[in-house]
Design a protein around this motif. Structure first.
Motif, PDB file in Angstrom:
ATOM      1  N   HIS A  21       0.679  -0.908   0.000  1.00 29.88           N
ATOM      2  CA  HIS A  21      -0.100   0.139  -0.102  1.00 29.88           C
ATOM      3  C   HIS A  21       0.958   1.279  -0.035  1.00 29.88           C
ATOM      4  O   HIS A  21       1.708   1.227   0.903  1.00 29.88           O
ATOM      5  CB  HIS A  21      -0.683   0.001   1.317  1.00 29.88           C
ATOM      6  N   PHE A  22       0.459   2.193  -1.101  1.00 35.12           N
ATOM      7  CA  PHE A  22       1.336   3.488  -1.038  1.00 35.12           C
ATOM      8  C   PHE A  22       0.768   4.322   0.143  1.00 35.12           C
ATOM      9  O   PHE A  22       0.051   4.899   0.117  1.00 35.12           O
ATOM     10  CB  PHE A  22       1.162   4.200  -2.282  1.00 35.12           C
ATOM     11  N   ARG A  23       1.441   4.257   1.306  1.00 29.28           N
ATOM     12  CA  ARG A  23       1.195   4.987   2.462  1.00 29.28           C
ATOM     13  C   ARG A  23       1.450   6.578   2.040  1.00 29.28           C
ATOM     14  O   ARG A  23       0.633   7.324   2.671  1.00 29.28           O
ATOM     15  CB  ARG A  23       1.895   4.813   3.572  1.00 29.28           C
ATOM     16  N   SER A  24       2.613   7.005   1.289  1.00 30.88           N
ATOM     17  CA  SER A  24       2.658   8.082   0.501  1.00 30.88           C
ATOM     18  C   SER A  24       3.499   7.829  -0.522  1.00 30.88           C
ATOM     19  O   SER A  24       3.904   6.781  -0.802  1.00 30.88           O
ATOM     20  CB  SER A  24       3.543   9.027   1.409  1.00 30.88           C
ATOM     21  N   ASN A  25       4.003   8.951  -1.473  1.00 29.94           N
ATOM     22  CA  ASN A  25       4.810   8.495  -2.776  1.00 29.94           C
ATOM     23  C   ASN A  25       6.096   8.438  -2.278  1.00 29.94           C
ATOM     24  O   ASN A  25       7.066   8.013  -3.066  1.00 29.94           O
ATOM     25  CB  ASN A  25       4.592   9.772  -3.630  1.00 29.94           C
ATOM     26  N   ARG A  26       6.585   8.107  -0.829  1.00 25.45           N
ATOM     27  CA  ARG A  26       7.838   7.815  -0.696  1.00 25.45           C
ATOM     28  C   ARG A  26       7.846   6.513   0.331  1.00 25.45           C
ATOM     29  O   ARG A  26       8.859   6.153   0.507  1.00 25.45           O
ATOM     30  CB  ARG A  26       8.263   8.870   0.318  1.00 25.45           C
ATOM     31  N   GLN A  27       6.762   6.012   0.564  1.00 24.75           N
ATOM     32  CA  GLN A  27       6.882   4.725   1.454  1.00 24.75           C
ATOM     33  C   GLN A  27       5.769   3.747   0.944  1.00 24.75           C
ATOM     34  O   GLN A  27       4.401   3.836   0.633  1.00 24.75           O
ATOM     35  CB  GLN A  27       6.329   5.163   2.784  1.00 24.75           C
ATOM     36  N   LEU A  28       6.202   2.561   1.172  1.00 30.53           N
ATOM     37  CA  LEU A  28       5.111   1.167   0.795  1.00 30.53           C
ATOM     38  C   LEU A  28       5.023   0.487   1.938  1.00 30.53           C
ATOM     39  O   LEU A  28       6.144   0.387   2.693  1.00 30.53           O
ATOM     40  CB  LEU A  28       5.916   0.228  -0.200  1.00 30.53           C
ATOM     41  N   VAL A  29       3.877   0.076   2.376  1.00 36.48           N
ATOM     42  CA  VAL A  29       3.643  -0.752   3.537  1.00 36.48           C
ATOM     43  C   VAL A  29       3.127  -2.094   3.128  1.00 36.48           C
ATOM     44  O   VAL A  29       1.841  -1.945   2.242  1.00 36.48           O
ATOM     45  CB  VAL A  29       2.478  -0.052   4.355  1.00 36.48           C
ATOM     46  N   MET A  30       3.538  -3.138   3.531  1.00 33.09           N
ATOM     47  CA  MET A  30       2.970  -4.469   2.965  1.00 33.09           C
ATOM     48  C   MET A  30       1.633  -4.421   3.586  1.00 33.09           C
ATOM     49  O   MET A  30       1.106  -4.104   4.629  1.00 33.09           O
ATOM     50  CB  MET A  30       3.881  -5.475   3.847  1.00 33.09           C
ATOM     51  N   THR A  31       0.760  -5.264   2.792  1.00 36.68           N
ATOM     52  CA  THR A  31      -0.591  -5.489   3.079  1.00 36.68           C
ATOM     53  C   THR A  31      -0.860  -6.992   3.939  1.00 36.68           C
ATOM     54  O   THR A  31      -0.104  -7.834   3.700  1.00 36.68           O
ATOM     55  CB  THR A  31      -1.615  -5.339   2.060  1.00 36.68           C
ATOM     56  N   ASP A  32      -1.864  -7.097   4.550  1.00 31.20           N
ATOM     57  CA  ASP A  32      -2.024  -8.326   5.025  1.00 31.20           C
ATOM     58  C   ASP A  32      -3.184  -9.204   4.183  1.00 31.20           C
ATOM     59  O   ASP A  32      -3.282  -8.652   3.004  1.00 31.20           O
ATOM     60  CB  ASP A  32      -2.859  -8.302   6.472  1.00 31.20           C
ATOM     61  N   LEU A  33      -3.493 -10.391   4.566  1.00 29.25           N
ATOM     62  CA  LEU A  33      -4.123 -11.309   3.791  1.00 29.25           C
ATOM     63  C   LEU A  33      -5.560 -10.588   3.276  1.00 29.25           C
ATOM     64  O   LEU A  33      -6.081 -10.913   2.104  1.00 29.25           O
ATOM     65  CB  LEU A  33      -4.461 -12.546   4.371  1.00 29.25           C
TER      66      LEU A  33
END
Length: 374
Positions: free
Chosen positions: A139-151
């Motif tokens: 998930h793009f939390r911002s245009n500088r950071q990706l966060v893994m998503t759950d199932l």
């Protein structure tokens, strides 16, 4: 009195706005004209101090609103959690033409996987699509950071351990990998066939390849025959665009070894085994703790030193005689090396179960080894 009446009539006639129509025309009244509304002066435009002037730089950056746009090449890096290892280092390159490249390295195991494919972006959710490998979504939390998503597809924001951060500039993917395969030299032209995939590549005659060539030429056992070798290298195009193996580090040759076949492994001989666990602790792949069993002898590399020994295997018994070893000291490997050599000499039973070699002491597993395919 007459003057007053006449003056009143003149005044009424002057104020009347009724038009005069002939007898054959209908009489129509027009609406009275509204007075013009006076213009209200607008306040002077206030300059927005937060507004950024449009430029090539701002156009290339992804927006930070409901939708994210990958309109420039991006690199994200970070370490994500792993169920049975300290973590997985990720390097992901997203290209604006719809491609991606990813490198996953399992810490302590040293296992490296290179994956490429196409990315799909659904609002802020990034999917990395490859037909053979399942990769996590982000998930793009911002245009500088990706966060893994759950199932369920929701971003895991409860911990910073699940995020990748964007670098300031695109970073070339490190495609070096540990490899094990069949090396053969004929007329100063070498080829290398990977045990893991069966892919055969010509070897570039670089400076890192020369020690390997000399050792092969000096060993009378090889004589233009294919021999198992372990090395660190990368695949890339040569000056003519042909896929070629570039060697970064040569490790050693393994005479009498073959590429492992997990469907036909019953005996421990003829396979280069890599120590995966000593007791319950993973052995870092970077130490290259490996050995091979021949008819009544074994030899290998314990992370710092080369060693060899005699061994016996009869029915359900197994015994390794006193090891002979070189005497170098390596601060980063000494503890693992000591544990490995001690457990190897303590083992009283050896079994090949599925694709693992297990060494036992009093019916307790004290070491697990797997076929070295990289």
């Amino acid at each position: 009195m007459k003057k007053l009446v006449i003056a009143s009539a003149v005044l009424l006639a002057g104020c009347s706005q009724l038009p005069h129509f002939g007898a054959d025309q209908p009489t129509t009244l027009s609406a009275p004209t509204k007075p013009a509304t006076p213009a209200i002066p607008l306040p002077a435009e206030v300059e927005d101090v937060n507004e950024v002037a449009n430029s090539a730089t701002t156009e290339a950056l992804a927006t930070d609103f409901e939708h994210i746009f990958i309109d420039s090449d991006m690199t994200f890096e970070g370490v994500l959690p792993c169920a049975d290892c300290p973590g997985i280092t990720y390097h992901i390159n997203l290209y604006r033409d719809g491609r991606f490249e990813a490198r996953q390295e399992y810490l302590e195991r040293g296992q490296v996987e290179l994956v490429s494919g196409a990315w799909l972006l659904e609002r802020r959710t990034l999917h990395l699509v490859n037909q053979q490998v399942n990769l996590p979504s982000f998930h793009f939390r911002s245009n500088r950071q990706l966060v893994m998503t759950d199932l369920s597809g929701r971003p895991i924001i409860s911990s910073d351990a699940y995020q990748l951060n964007r670098l300031d500039a695109l970073k070339k993917l490190d495609t070096r990998q540990p490899m094990l395969g069949l090396y053969r030299l004929q007329n100063n032209q070498a080829t290398f066939t990977k045990c893991q995939t069966g892919e055969s590549l010509p070897v570039a005659n670089t400076q890192n390849h020369l020690p390997m060539m000399r050792l092969y030429q000096q060993d009378s056992r090889f004589n233009n025959k294919a021999v198992i070798a372990s090395l660190v290298g990368r695949k890339g195009p040569d000056q003519h665009g042909t896929d070629t193996l570039f060697i970064d580090k040569f490790e050693q040759f393994w005479p009498n070894a073959t590429c492992p076949n997990q469907f036909a492994m019953k005996n421990l001989q003829g396979i280069v085994w890599r120590a995966e666990k000593i007791a319950d602790r993973y052995v870092p792949h970077s130490l290259n703790v490996r050995l091979i069993f021949e008819k009544d002898k074994l030899y290998g590399f314990s992370g710092c030193n080369n060693f060899n020994a005699s061994y016996q295997q009869r029915a359900n018994t197994f015994a390794v005689q006193q090891l002979a070893s070189t005497r170098k000291f390596c601060a980063d490997a000494s503890t693992i090396e000591q544990q490995f050599t001690e457990k190897l000499q303590q083992a009283d039973r050896a079994e090949v179960n599925a694709d693992k070699l297990q060494l036992f002491r009093n019916n307790q597993v004290i070491m697990e080894l797997i076929p070295a395919v990289n």
